[in-house]
Design a protein around this motif. Structure first.
Motif, PDB file in Angstrom:
ATOM      1  N   LYS A 161       0.813  -1.212   0.000  1.00  0.00           N
ATOM      2  CA  LYS A 161       0.000   0.000   0.000  1.00  0.00           C
ATOM      3  C   LYS A 161       0.849   1.266   0.000  1.00  0.00           C
ATOM      4  O   LYS A 161       1.958   1.299   0.547  1.00  0.00           O
ATOM      5  CB  LYS A 161      -0.903   0.029   1.248  1.00  0.00           C
ATOM      6  CG  LYS A 161      -1.949  -1.069   1.288  1.00  0.00           C
ATOM      7  CD  LYS A 161      -3.032  -0.828   0.242  1.00  0.00           C
ATOM      8  CE  LYS A 161      -4.141  -1.846   0.342  1.00  0.00           C
ATOM      9  NZ  LYS A 161      -5.212  -1.600  -0.646  1.00  0.00           N
ATOM     10  N   THR A 162       0.292   2.319  -0.597  1.00  0.00           N
ATOM     11  CA  THR A 162       0.858   3.656  -0.494  1.00  0.00           C
ATOM     12  C   THR A 162       0.048   4.413   0.541  1.00  0.00           C
ATOM     13  O   THR A 162      -1.183   4.434   0.482  1.00  0.00           O
ATOM     14  CB  THR A 162       0.803   4.382  -1.844  1.00  0.00           C
ATOM     15  OG1 THR A 162       1.631   3.686  -2.793  1.00  0.00           O
ATOM     16  CG2 THR A 162       1.299   5.817  -1.714  1.00  0.00           C
ATOM     17  N   TRP A 163       0.739   5.013   1.494  1.00  0.00           N
ATOM     18  CA  TRP A 163       0.046   5.682   2.589  1.00  0.00           C
ATOM     19  C   TRP A 163       0.886   6.818   3.133  1.00  0.00           C
ATOM     20  O   TRP A 163       2.033   7.019   2.714  1.00  0.00           O
ATOM     21  CB  TRP A 163      -0.312   4.678   3.701  1.00  0.00           C
ATOM     22  CG  TRP A 163       0.869   3.928   4.292  1.00  0.00           C
ATOM     23  CD1 TRP A 163       1.694   3.041   3.646  1.00  0.00           C
ATOM     24  CD2 TRP A 163       1.359   4.011   5.634  1.00  0.00           C
ATOM     25  NE1 TRP A 163       2.660   2.562   4.508  1.00  0.00           N
ATOM     26  CE2 TRP A 163       2.467   3.124   5.728  1.00  0.00           C
ATOM     27  CE3 TRP A 163       0.957   4.712   6.762  1.00  0.00           C
ATOM     28  CZ2 TRP A 163       3.182   2.953   6.923  1.00  0.00           C
ATOM     29  CZ3 TRP A 163       1.663   4.533   7.957  1.00  0.00           C
ATOM     30  CH2 TRP A 163       2.760   3.667   8.015  1.00  0.00           C
ATOM     31  N   THR A 197       6.124  -1.607   1.362  1.00  0.00           N
ATOM     32  CA  THR A 197       5.125  -0.588   1.657  1.00  0.00           C
ATOM     33  C   THR A 197       5.696   0.745   1.201  1.00  0.00           C
ATOM     34  O   THR A 197       6.925   0.923   1.164  1.00  0.00           O
ATOM     35  CB  THR A 197       4.752  -0.555   3.151  1.00  0.00           C
ATOM     36  OG1 THR A 197       3.534   0.181   3.319  1.00  0.00           O
ATOM     37  CG2 THR A 197       5.840   0.082   4.004  1.00  0.00           C
ATOM     38  N   ARG A 211      -5.679   7.849  -1.027  1.00  0.00           N
ATOM     39  CA  ARG A 211      -6.469   6.621  -0.965  1.00  0.00           C
ATOM     40  C   ARG A 211      -5.756   5.534  -1.753  1.00  0.00           C
ATOM     41  O   ARG A 211      -5.304   5.758  -2.870  1.00  0.00           O
ATOM     42  CB  ARG A 211      -7.860   6.843  -1.555  1.00  0.00           C
ATOM     43  CG  ARG A 211      -8.695   5.571  -1.660  1.00  0.00           C
ATOM     44  CD  ARG A 211      -9.951   5.789  -2.470  1.00  0.00           C
ATOM     45  NE  ARG A 211     -10.647   4.521  -2.689  1.00  0.00           N
ATOM     46  CZ  ARG A 211     -11.604   4.347  -3.589  1.00  0.00           C
ATOM     47  NH1 ARG A 211     -11.979   5.357  -4.355  1.00  0.00           N
ATOM     48  NH2 ARG A 211     -12.173   3.164  -3.725  1.00  0.00           N
ATOM     49  N   ASP A 212      -5.653   4.352  -1.161  1.00  0.00           N
ATOM     50  CA  ASP A 212      -5.152   3.166  -1.849  1.00  0.00           C
ATOM     51  C   ASP A 212      -6.139   2.037  -1.544  1.00  0.00           C
ATOM     52  O   ASP A 212      -6.132   1.465  -0.457  1.00  0.00           O
ATOM     53  CB  ASP A 212      -3.746   2.803  -1.374  1.00  0.00           C
ATOM     54  CG  ASP A 212      -3.093   1.723  -2.238  1.00  0.00           C
ATOM     55  OD1 ASP A 212      -3.834   0.932  -2.862  1.00  0.00           O
ATOM     56  OD2 ASP A 212      -1.846   1.661  -2.285  1.00  0.00           O
TER      57      ASP A 212
END
Length: 237
Positions: A161-163, A197, A211-212
């Motif tokens: 995930k991208t966060w 990540t 948002r991912d």
């Protein structure tokens, strides 16, 4: 059907680093709350253990420091007995069912770094909702839960995930202003130790949310409204 959002804030605690009484950050609760309610959503404020919530002093528009003096949304919220009551007598997550909500939002503040980062019941609550396809959002230091919250297969929620979350540049600014160490660890540093990540940040203290899939994250206290808008974009009105 009216959309329902559960905002989960930190219970009050004492920082082992500074000795300050800490909890949630006002704007990270009030600004998203306003966006959600303006969209016609039903919003409940809860906490891990339940009871009355305590806000970080620097987030209070009436604090002597003047740090959040321009936050008139929080000033209006905390000055209204009807709205302030939403932060008293909160229900604990053990009495709640994530299935009753369309989205969960983890409110930030200094408290989550102590009360949420290793809180396994909270992690399970969030992960169960996430794996069922519910929208899960975390803001600022509330994103610390993502460093340890694991899915049913043992992988971290943030795998692949991208966060975002509170940036190192912002930690440095806060510590310089306070003249002391504030946090027990820095989220950006810990994220860098995790394989597969993608932790990203924008300009220091700029509004930034991403948002991912069904995971939404906001960088810091100025990103709560942007994160809430992404939740609405995901769920629809």
């Amino acid at each position: 059907m009216t959309k329902r959002v559960l905002m989960i804030a930190s219970n009050a605690t004492t920082s082992p680093v500074t000795g300050w009484s800490i909890g949630f950050w006002w704007s990270e609760l009030t600004h998203p709350w306003l966006v959600f309610t303006d969209a016609g959503y039903d919003v409940e404020v809860a906490s891990s253990e339940g009871g009355d919530l305590v806000a970080d002093a620097y987030s209070d528009p009436e604090d002597a420091s003047g740090y959040a003096a321009a936050d008139i949304i929080s000033l209006g919220f905390k000055s209204s007995s009807k709205h302030r009551a939403l932060t008293t007598g909160t229900r604990p997550i053990r009495d709640l069912d994530w299935r009753d909500y369309d989205a969960l939002m983890i409110v930030g503040g200094q408290g989550p770094m102590i009360t949420m980062v290793d809180n396994e019941p909270l992690h399970r609550f969030i992960v169960d909702a996430y794996e069922a396809g519910k929208t899960v959002c975390a803001i600022c230091h509330g994103t610390c839960v993502l460093l340890k919250a694991r899915c049913s297969d043992g992988s971290l929620m943030i795998t692949g995930k991208t966060w975002t979350g509170f940036a190192n540049s912002e930690e440095r600014f806060a510590e310089a202003a306070a003249g002391m160490r504030i946090q027990p660890f820095w989220i950006e540093d810990e994220a860098a130790k995790i394989d597969d990540t993608n932790f990203i940040v924008a300009q220091q203290f700029a509004s930034f949310a991403i948002r991912d899939g069904n995971l939404i994250t906001g960088q810091q206290q100025n990103s709560g409204a942007a994160a809430a808008k992404l939740v609405i974009e995901t769920l629809g009105r």
